[in-house]
Design a protein around this motif. Structure first.
Motif, mmCIF file in Angstrom:
data_model
loop_
_atom_site.group_PDB
_atom_site.id
_atom_site.type_symbol
_atom_site.label_atom_id
_atom_site.label_comp_id
_atom_site.label_asym_id
_atom_site.label_seq_id
_atom_site.Cartn_x
_atom_site.Cartn_y
_atom_site.Cartn_z
ATOM 1 N N HIS A 10 0.857 -1.200 0.000
ATOM 2 C CA HIS A 10 0.000 0.000 0.000
ATOM 3 C C HIS A 10 0.886 1.240 0.000
ATOM 4 C CE1 HIS A 10 -3.909 1.907 1.828
ATOM 5 N NE2 HIS A 10 -3.313 2.734 0.974
ATOM 6 N N HIS B 273 -4.618 5.879 -5.441
ATOM 7 C CA HIS B 273 -6.053 6.055 -5.208
ATOM 8 C C HIS B 273 -6.795 6.070 -6.534
ATOM 9 C CE1 HIS B 273 -6.313 7.036 -0.923
ATOM 10 N NE2 HIS B 273 -5.154 7.644 -1.048
ATOM 11 N N GLU C 288 -5.973 1.477 -4.939
ATOM 12 C CA GLU C 288 -6.797 1.598 -3.729
ATOM 13 C C GLU C 288 -8.140 2.180 -4.136
ATOM 14 O OE1 GLU C 288 -5.434 4.161 -0.542
ATOM 15 O OE2 GLU C 288 -6.789 3.189 0.888
ATOM 16 N N SER D 23 -11.151 0.652 0.556
ATOM 17 C CA SER D 23 -11.132 1.434 1.796
ATOM 18 C C SER D 23 -12.228 2.488 1.785
ATOM 19 C CB SER D 23 -9.789 2.160 1.969
ATOM 20 O OG SER D 23 -8.706 1.394 1.535
ATOM 21 N N HIS E 169 -13.162 6.347 2.464
ATOM 22 C CA HIS E 169 -12.501 7.657 2.475
ATOM 23 C C HIS E 169 -13.549 8.750 2.573
ATOM 24 C CE1 HIS E 169 -9.428 5.170 0.263
ATOM 25 N NE2 HIS E 169 -8.714 5.678 1.247
ATOM 26 N N HIS F 119 -7.342 -0.077 6.019
ATOM 27 C CA HIS F 119 -7.514 0.742 7.242
ATOM 28 C C HIS F 119 -8.931 0.777 7.818
ATOM 29 C CE1 HIS F 119 -8.831 4.088 4.587
ATOM 30 N NE2 HIS F 119 -7.657 4.087 3.992
ATOM 31 N N ASP G 212 1.048 2.436 3.746
ATOM 32 C CA ASP G 212 0.207 3.515 3.210
ATOM 33 C C ASP G 212 1.049 4.791 3.064
ATOM 34 O OD1 ASP G 212 -1.967 4.842 2.224
ATOM 35 O OD2 ASP G 212 -3.170 4.737 4.052
HETATM 36 ZN ZN LIG Z 1 -6.889 4.961 2.170
#
Ligand SMILES: [Zn+2]
Ligand SMILES: [Zn+2]
Length: 239
Positions: free
Chosen positions: A10, A43, A77, A102, A104, A135, A196
């Motif tokens: 990540h 992302h 991601e 994830s 966000h 996360h 990350d």
């Molecule tokens: Zn994230």
């Protein structure tokens, strides 16, 4: 304990528009630290402007499979939407080895709705390309961790322990991580520690996450950073 020399799936680069190093700088950093595998996981683009442009992800095949002894995985991601869906339009899934899913804030407002968040996590695990749940420990997205981890077991997903979540020493996040690790142990669900990283210096940095792993006495066998045989089962491309 050596905090490096393993696997980091990540990492972000300037392509994601809120990170500060290039992909090649991240690769150089991973080599310098002796990592075995680096995953590139920009992302997904969203209307706020965060995330890599479609062409930035669709051209990912130009990144070599290995540089020196470092193996490179091509990931992304993705944003979980509040209904548990993912916007797959213009997502070059055939070029990607994996996706992290994830929540966000800019696409899924923070909330206290445990039922909504639990349902979203459970639903997103139906996508075969989602390999890692990212996360899950963050503020603003409480869920029924027991149900989510049980579902990860059933659907063969990996739970992430995200080092960036822990950099600001937040006790609530730590307590959630202890709970998530306890459940992963109970259900025998593999965990991966990821940095990350949004700047090269953080690539492969698991210092804070490892303190939690050690304090929780979490079995290294269930940590994909250390159990490379299990890692290869999830990512056969590693050979
Ligand atoms: Zn994230
Ligand atoms: Zn990230």
């Amino acid at each position: 304990m050596n905090f490096y020399n393993t696997v980091d799936l990540h990492t972000h680069s300037v392509l994601s528009k809120h990170a500060y190093s290039s992909v090649t700088e991240n690769i150089d950093e991973a080599i310098k630290k002796g990592l075995m595998v680096l995953g590139i996981s920009e992302h997904q683009y969203d209307e706020v402007g965060v995330g890599a442009h479609y062409f930035g992800i669709s051209n990912i095949s130009v990144i070599p499979r290995a540089v020196n002894n470092l193996k490179i995985l091509r990931g992304v991601e993705l944003n979980i939407l509040p209904d548990g869906l993912i916007d797959t339009e213009r997502l070059p899934l055939n070029k990607l080895d994996y996706a992290i899913a994830s929540m966000h804030r800019y696409v899924y407002p923070a909330n206290n709705n445990v039922a909504l968040n639990t349902q979203a996590y459970i639903k997103v695990m139906d996508y075969p390309f989602v390999r890692i749940i990212g996360h899950m420990d963050r503020d603003g997205y409480p869920c029924d961790y027991n149900r989510v981890v049980a579902c990860a077991k059933e659907k063969g997903k990996i739970i992430e322990l995200n080092n960036s979540s822990l950099i600001h020493d937040n006790d609530r996040i730590k307590m959630r991580d202890f709970l998530i690790l306890k459940l992963c142990r109970e259900y025998n669900v593999p965990v991966i520690i990821n940095s990350d990283a949004h700047i090269r210096y953080d690539v492969g940095n698991y210092r804070q996450a490892f303190e939690i792993v050690e304090a929780a006495e979490f079995p290294l066998d269930l940590l994909l950073n250390y159990n490379h045989r299990a890692l290869r089962e999830y990512f056969p491309i590693l050979g």
